[in-house]
Structures are given as structure tokens and as C-alpha cells.
Design a protein around this motif. Structure first.
Motif, PDB file in Angstrom:
ATOM      1  N   UNK A   1       0.562  13.059   9.290  1.00 51.74           N
ATOM      2  CA  UNK A   1      -0.094  12.608   8.060  1.00 51.74           C
ATOM      3  C   UNK A   1       0.340  11.181   7.755  1.00 51.74           C
ATOM      4  N   UNK A   2      -0.070  10.249   8.584  1.00 54.70           N
ATOM      5  CA  UNK A   2       0.343   8.858   8.386  1.00 54.70           C
ATOM      6  C   UNK A   2      -0.489   8.244   7.258  1.00 54.70           C
ATOM      7  N   UNK A   3       0.102   8.176   6.085  1.00 54.34           N
ATOM      8  CA  UNK A   3      -0.611   7.637   4.927  1.00 54.34           C
ATOM      9  C   UNK A   3      -0.270   6.175   4.677  1.00 54.34           C
ATOM     10  N   UNK A   4       0.612   5.607   5.490  1.00 49.54           N
ATOM     11  CA  UNK A   4       1.030   4.210   5.276  1.00 49.54           C
ATOM     12  C   UNK A   4      -0.144   3.239   5.194  1.00 49.54           C
ATOM     13  N   UNK A   5      -1.133   3.305   6.105  1.00 54.33           N
ATOM     14  CA  UNK A   5      -2.244   2.335   6.014  1.00 54.33           C
ATOM     15  C   UNK A   5      -3.039   2.459   4.706  1.00 54.33           C
ATOM     16  N   UNK A   6      -3.061   3.641   4.133  1.00 50.94           N
ATOM     17  CA  UNK A   6      -3.853   3.881   2.916  1.00 50.94           C
ATOM     18  C   UNK A   6      -3.142   3.379   1.651  1.00 50.94           C
ATOM     19  N   UNK A   7      -1.878   3.030   1.797  1.00 49.71           N
ATOM     20  CA  UNK A   7      -1.104   2.572   0.639  1.00 49.71           C
ATOM     21  C   UNK A   7      -0.832   1.067   0.676  1.00 49.71           C
ATOM     22  N   UNK A   8      -1.278   0.391   1.726  1.00 51.99           N
ATOM     23  CA  UNK A   8      -0.904  -1.005   1.948  1.00 51.99           C
ATOM     24  C   UNK A   8      -1.574  -1.990   1.006  1.00 51.99           C
ATOM     25  N   UNK A   9      -2.831  -1.789   0.678  1.00 49.28           N
ATOM     26  CA  UNK A   9      -3.505  -2.809  -0.123  1.00 49.28           C
ATOM     27  C   UNK A   9      -4.559  -2.183  -1.000  1.00 49.28           C
ATOM     28  N   UNK A  10      -4.971  -2.965  -1.999  1.00 46.12           N
ATOM     29  CA  UNK A  10      -6.069  -2.545  -2.890  1.00 46.12           C
ATOM     30  C   UNK A  10      -7.343  -3.236  -2.456  1.00 46.12           C
TER      31      UNK A  10
ATOM     32  N   UNK B   1      -4.797   9.771  -3.803  1.00 44.76           N
ATOM     33  CA  UNK B   1      -3.515  10.469  -3.810  1.00 44.76           C
ATOM     34  C   UNK B   1      -3.108  10.750  -5.244  1.00 44.76           C
ATOM     35  N   UNK B   2      -2.274  11.753  -5.418  1.00 46.13           N
ATOM     36  CA  UNK B   2      -1.793  12.079  -6.758  1.00 46.13           C
ATOM     37  C   UNK B   2      -0.293  12.340  -6.767  1.00 46.13           C
ATOM     38  N   UNK B   3       0.425  11.715  -5.854  1.00 44.68           N
ATOM     39  CA  UNK B   3       1.876  11.874  -5.821  1.00 44.68           C
ATOM     40  C   UNK B   3       2.371  12.380  -4.483  1.00 44.68           C
TER      41      UNK B   3
ATOM     42  N   UNK C   1       0.448   5.589  -4.391  1.00 45.45           N
ATOM     43  CA  UNK C   1       0.582   7.004  -4.055  1.00 45.45           C
ATOM     44  C   UNK C   1       0.433   7.879  -5.293  1.00 45.45           C
ATOM     45  N   UNK C   2       0.862   7.386  -6.438  1.00 44.06           N
ATOM     46  CA  UNK C   2       0.848   8.166  -7.675  1.00 44.06           C
ATOM     47  C   UNK C   2      -0.358   7.884  -8.579  1.00 44.06           C
ATOM     48  N   UNK C   3      -1.242   7.013  -8.167  1.00 46.09           N
ATOM     49  CA  UNK C   3      -2.389   6.635  -8.994  1.00 46.09           C
ATOM     50  C   UNK C   3      -3.613   7.466  -8.596  1.00 46.09           C
ATOM     51  N   UNK C   4      -3.892   8.520  -9.352  1.00 46.67           N
ATOM     52  CA  UNK C   4      -5.009   9.417  -9.043  1.00 46.67           C
ATOM     53  C   UNK C   4      -6.364   8.728  -9.136  1.00 46.67           C
ATOM     54  N   UNK C   5      -6.444   7.631  -9.880  1.00 45.45           N
ATOM     55  CA  UNK C   5      -7.730   6.955 -10.067  1.00 45.45           C
ATOM     56  C   UNK C   5      -8.016   5.938  -8.958  1.00 45.45           C
ATOM     57  N   UNK C   6      -7.016   5.655  -8.118  1.00 45.39           N
ATOM     58  CA  UNK C   6      -7.180   4.661  -7.070  1.00 45.39           C
ATOM     59  C   UNK C   6      -7.784   5.298  -5.825  1.00 45.39           C
TER      60      UNK C   6
ATOM     61  N   UNK D   1      13.204   2.813 -10.059  1.00 42.22           N
ATOM     62  CA  UNK D   1      13.273   1.646  -9.194  1.00 42.22           C
ATOM     63  C   UNK D   1      12.045   1.575  -8.276  1.00 42.22           C
ATOM     64  N   UNK D   2      11.579   2.735  -7.836  1.00 45.42           N
ATOM     65  CA  UNK D   2      10.417   2.753  -6.943  1.00 45.42           C
ATOM     66  C   UNK D   2       9.124   2.336  -7.642  1.00 45.42           C
ATOM     67  N   UNK D   3       9.101   2.357  -8.957  1.00 44.68           N
ATOM     68  CA  UNK D   3       7.906   1.894  -9.672  1.00 44.68           C
ATOM     69  C   UNK D   3       7.607   0.422  -9.380  1.00 44.68           C
ATOM     70  N   UNK D   4       8.586  -0.293  -8.851  1.00 43.02           N
ATOM     71  CA  UNK D   4       8.388  -1.686  -8.481  1.00 43.02           C
ATOM     72  C   UNK D   4       7.676  -1.838  -7.136  1.00 43.02           C
ATOM     73  N   UNK D   5       7.607  -0.758  -6.366  1.00 43.76           N
ATOM     74  CA  UNK D   5       6.966  -0.763  -5.046  1.00 43.76           C
ATOM     75  C   UNK D   5       5.484  -0.426  -5.226  1.00 43.76           C
TER      76      UNK D   5
END
Length: 186
Positions: free
Chosen positions: A177-186, A27-29, A13-18, A3-7
Motif C-alpha cells: 500500500x504505497x501511499x507516498x506518491x499520493x501524499x507528495x503534492x496538492x 484519506x482520512x487518517x 493523510x488526515x484531510x478527508x476533503x482532499x 509536531x507532525x502537523x508541520x508535515x
């Protein structure tokens, strides 16, 4: 597919190439949070040293003796709702001397028997606090640290019901370790 794959944040967070657009961080997970020593250890960090000895006190990567008290480094798993993954704390558990020695016996050849037993949480966990919380220490295979399971309270609730992804991100932020800003946008 979970279900989280939709987020999109979960996918990032799981995309090592991003790379984060603001800083290039990758990030790698899931990120587990470990502890160098029990909170009561007064002699500083172990850092890269294999062990620290001060008088009768001793700290290694997995074992600690402090003023006649005994500690074992463990993992404390918490499932993440909507996925099949688990986040883990890597805290220390205070045990009886007998339980400590039984665990130490697993290092022998042939290994001794270790069935686990009662323990107390020896680190203050972000999002939970709970230092001194009653735990059950359970063995895993010989090459893996034992696992801890809370007897009651919010920590037990998290271990049985899981954490939401947002609660996990809040926990990371509370741990510094506030990673929220790093996951918000591409």
C-alpha cells in the motif's frame, strides 16, 4: 497541535476533503493493517463468511483452531513519533488452549475472567517479520480485541519508542500500500 502537523504529508493523510491530484484518492487518517487468518491457516481466506470449517479446523473473525493449535485475533499498537496517534496491526496470536478457553469464556454471561498471558505472533508483519515472536497478550474491555506487546526485538523497540512517519510510510509500501506518491503534492 502535534509536531507532525508541520508535515504537509501528514496533513494530507488526515484531510478527508482532499483528493489526490493524480488519481482522486482520499484519506482520512492512519490505515491499520489487519489479517484475515494466521499465516499457517491452509484453507484460504474467510472473506465474507462468518466462519470456515474444514474437518476439525475452524476460523471465525476472531478465533481460530488449527490442528490442535489455538489463535486469537488481536491488535498490536505502535505509537507514531511526533503525534498522539497509534498505528495498529491486526494480527493473530497463537496461545495455549487454556488461555484460548479463558478468552472464549469472556463471551459467556456472566463473562469469565481473562487476564491475558503469553502468546506467539502468528503473522509475518511488514517491516518486522517476527513470526513466532514472543508476545504478551493483554485484555481490554469486553467489546474490544486484546492487545499484543512484544517481549523484545525490533517490534518491542517500535512499540516503546514509536515509528517515525517515514518509517510508517515505508511499512505501508512493504505491505503493498504505497501511499507516498499520493501524499507528495496538492
Amino acid at each position: 497541535m502535534s509536531l507532525l502537523d508541520l508535515d504537509a504529508r501528514w496533513r494530507r493523510l488526515h484531510d478527508e476533503s482532499r483528493s489526490c491530484p493524480c488519481c482522486g484518492r482520499q484519506f482520512s487518517g492512519l490505515i491499520d493493517l489487519g489479517y484475515d487468518h494466521p499465516d499457517d491457516w491452509p484453507h484460504g481466506h474467510r472473506d465474507d463468511r462468518p466462519d470456515v470449517q474444514v474437518g476439525g479446523d475452524r476460523l471465525t473473525a476472531d478465533l481460530c483452531r488449527l490442528d490442535g493449535r489455538y489463535f486469537i485475533r488481536c491488535t498490536l499498537p505502535i505509537p507514531i513519533r511526533g503525534s498522539d496517534e497509534r498505528f495498529s496491526f491486526g494480527p493473530w496470536a497463537e496461545t495455549s488452549e487454556a488461555l484460548f478457553r479463558a478468552y472464549l469464556g469472556t463471551y459467556d454471561d456472566p463473562p469469565g475472567t481473562f487476564e491475558g498471558g503469553p502468546a506467539l505472533l502468528a503473522n509475518d508483519l511488514p517491516g518486522f517479520g517476527e513470526i513466532g515472536a514472543a508476545l504478551r497478550l493483554e485484555p481490554r474491555d469486553a467489546a474490544t480485541r486484546p492487545e499484543l506487546f512484544a517481549e523484545d526485538g525490533p517490534l518491542r523497540d517500535a512499540q516503546t519508542q514509536g515509528l517515525s512517519f517515514d518509517a510508517l510510510l515505508d511499512l505501508y509500501a512493504e505491505a503493498g500500500h504505497d501511499i507516498r506518491p499520493h501524499l507528495q503534492q496538492d
